[in-house]
Design a protein around this motif. Structure first.
Motif, short mmCIF file in Angstrom:
data_model
loop_
_atom_site.label_atom_id
_atom_site.label_comp_id
_atom_site.label_asym_id
_atom_site.label_seq_id
_atom_site.Cartn_x
_atom_site.Cartn_y
_atom_site.Cartn_z
N GLY A 106 -6.45 1.41 6.13
CA GLY A 106 -5.09 0.89 6.31
C GLY A 106 -4.18 1.31 5.17
N TRP A 107 -4.68 1.21 3.94
CA TRP A 107 -3.91 1.64 2.77
C TRP A 107 -3.64 3.14 2.83
CZ3 TRP A 107 -7.26 -0.96 -1.61
CH2 TRP A 107 -7.01 -2.34 -1.63
N ILE A 108 -4.67 3.90 3.19
CA ILE A 108 -4.53 5.35 3.23
C ILE A 108 -3.43 5.77 4.20
CG2 ILE A 108 -5.71 7.50 3.86
CD1 ILE A 108 -8.32 6.19 2.84
N ILE A 109 -3.39 5.12 5.34
CA ILE A 109 -2.35 5.45 6.32
C ILE A 109 -0.98 5.06 5.80
CG2 ILE A 109 -1.42 4.83 8.59
CD1 ILE A 109 -4.28 4.86 9.63
N SER A 110 -0.86 3.88 5.22
CA SER A 110 0.42 3.44 4.67
C SER A 110 0.92 4.39 3.59
CB SER A 110 0.31 2.02 4.11
OG SER A 110 0.09 1.09 5.15
N GLU A 111 -0.01 4.87 2.76
CA GLU A 111 0.36 5.80 1.69
C GLU A 111 0.88 7.13 2.24
OE1 GLU A 111 -3.23 6.05 -0.52
OE2 GLU A 111 -2.90 4.19 -1.63
N GLY A 112 0.55 7.43 3.48
CA GLY A 112 1.03 8.65 4.10
C GLY A 112 2.48 8.57 4.55
N ASN B 201 -0.90 -5.90 6.93
CA ASN B 201 -0.76 -4.64 7.69
C ASN B 201 -1.27 -4.78 9.12
OD1 ASN B 201 0.42 -3.29 5.60
ND2 ASN B 201 -1.19 -1.77 5.33
N LYS B 202 -0.83 -5.82 9.80
CA LYS B 202 -1.33 -6.12 11.15
C LYS B 202 -1.20 -4.94 12.09
CE LYS B 202 -0.74 -7.86 15.54
NZ LYS B 202 0.12 -7.47 16.67
N ARG B 203 -0.03 -4.29 12.10
CA ARG B 203 0.20 -3.20 13.06
C ARG B 203 -0.66 -1.98 12.76
NH1 ARG B 203 6.18 -2.33 12.22
NH2 ARG B 203 5.94 -3.78 10.48
N VAL B 204 -0.87 -1.71 11.47
CA VAL B 204 -1.73 -0.58 11.10
C VAL B 204 -3.17 -0.86 11.51
CG1 VAL B 204 -2.68 0.74 9.17
CG2 VAL B 204 -0.25 0.18 9.21
N HIS B 205 -3.64 -2.07 11.27
CA HIS B 205 -5.02 -2.41 11.62
C HIS B 205 -5.22 -2.52 13.13
CE1 HIS B 205 -6.48 -2.62 7.57
NE2 HIS B 205 -5.50 -3.43 7.23
N MET B 206 -4.16 -2.89 13.86
CA MET B 206 -4.25 -2.86 15.32
C MET B 206 -4.41 -1.42 15.80
SD MET B 206 -1.62 -4.36 18.19
CE MET B 206 -0.27 -3.24 17.78
N PHE B 207 -3.64 -0.50 15.23
CA PHE B 207 -3.77 0.92 15.55
C PHE B 207 -5.19 1.41 15.26
CE2 PHE B 207 -3.71 5.20 13.58
CZ PHE B 207 -3.48 5.95 14.72
N LEU B 208 -5.74 1.00 14.12
CA LEU B 208 -7.09 1.43 13.76
C LEU B 208 -8.13 0.85 14.71
CD1 LEU B 208 -6.93 1.28 9.87
CD2 LEU B 208 -6.90 3.30 11.34
N ARG B 209 -7.92 -0.38 15.16
CA ARG B 209 -8.83 -0.95 16.16
C ARG B 209 -8.81 -0.09 17.42
NH1 ARG B 209 -6.84 -5.73 19.51
NH2 ARG B 209 -6.97 -4.12 21.12
N TRP B 210 -7.63 0.33 17.84
CA TRP B 210 -7.51 1.18 19.02
C TRP B 210 -8.26 2.50 18.84
CZ3 TRP B 210 -1.43 0.89 19.65
CH2 TRP B 210 -1.08 -0.38 20.13
#
Length: 262
Positions: free
Chosen positions: A153-159, A174-183
């Motif tokens: 999640g952090w890595i994606i946000s840092e991008g 980071n709910k939306r990022v972790h939802m994306f990762l769940r997908w």
């Protein structure tokens, strides 16, 4: 549904069985009909799917009746140029959004200018790697080689240093990022796609929103006054590993279902 009150951290067999029942009830193909996960299947090509899913996740907050048409608007616009990957890669979004007042709000507090900035950063990622997934897979491998802690999640946000649309902050849930990762990560699901086989589902963090927070507190999995922070999300995830050791985010469907059933 009324559960016996338990001490913080305890989970009775009744609660475990009920959560398993709810997860199995709600993790079905019909779940996507009214959920933003419906956009996971808008495209067939993996390169399109990754980007479309990320855009959908980042705009999935507030009222579904408002954000779902906004996501559709983007994809329908992109499809005129051959799909979301080509649209981003060729910077067609610049022309397509140029006819709008860039200071005008596109959705909630995000303007058309904010959306262009968001698309520009996705474009920068695609300039560095063949696909969205490959870019972050390389980031993870590099950190593993350096012996660093991995929080995808952090890595994606840092991008996304410039875009306000992507949540940031190491204490943020980071709910939306972790939802994306769940997908992207969870395998063998009628909802989640499991495209990113290079990451393990046991290392996912539950997408923490108000509803998940409330239901977890009611069950005694977290303190009643817990806030929607990364610390809380990790705590809930650890508790859910008591049921699904290798796949704690299956519990996202259970806590969602618990909220609906009550």
């Amino acid at each position: 549904v009324v559960f016996e009150k338990v001490e913080l951290g305890d989970m009775t067999e009744e609660i475990k069985n009920r959560l398993i029942e709810l997860a199995n009830k709600y993790e079905v193909s019909e779940f996507v009909n009214e959920d933003p996960s419906q956009f996971l299947r808008w495209y067939a090509d993996v390169k399109d799917v990754e980007i479309a899913s990320f855009i959908a996740a980042m705009l999935s907050f507030g009222n579904r009746k408002q954000f779902i048409p906004k996501i559709k608007f983007i994809f329908e616009l992109a499809d005129k140029s051959g799909g979301i990957y080509k649209w981003i890669k060729a910077c067609k979004f610049r022309d397509d959004f140029a006819c709008f007042d860039l200071n005008k709000k596109f959705y909630r507090f995000y303007s058309y200018a904010d959306m262009i900035c968001f698309f520009e950063e996705i474009n920068c990622i695609l300039e560095k790697a063949d696909s969205f997934g490959k870019f972050f897979a390389e980031k993870v491998r590099a950190k593993l080689n350096d012996g660093e802690e991995i929080n995808l999640g952090w890595i994606i946000s840092e991008g996304f240093e410039k875009s306000s649309i992507v949540p940031k902050g190491k204490n943020c849930a980071n709910k939306r990022v972790h939802m994306f990762l769940r997908w992207m990560v969870r395998q063998n699901s009628p909802v989640d796609l499991g495209l990113w086989k290079w990451f393990n589902s046991c290392d996912l963090i539950i997408p923490l929103d108000t509803h998940v927070l409330q239901e977890a507190a009611k069950l005694g999995l977290i303190p009643e006054k817990s806030t929607a922070s990364l610390k809380t999300a990790k705590l809930i995830t650890e508790k859910l590993k008591g049921i699904w050791a290798d796949d704690p985010c299956k519990g996202d469907f259970a806590l969602f279902g618990l909220g609906i059933s009550e």
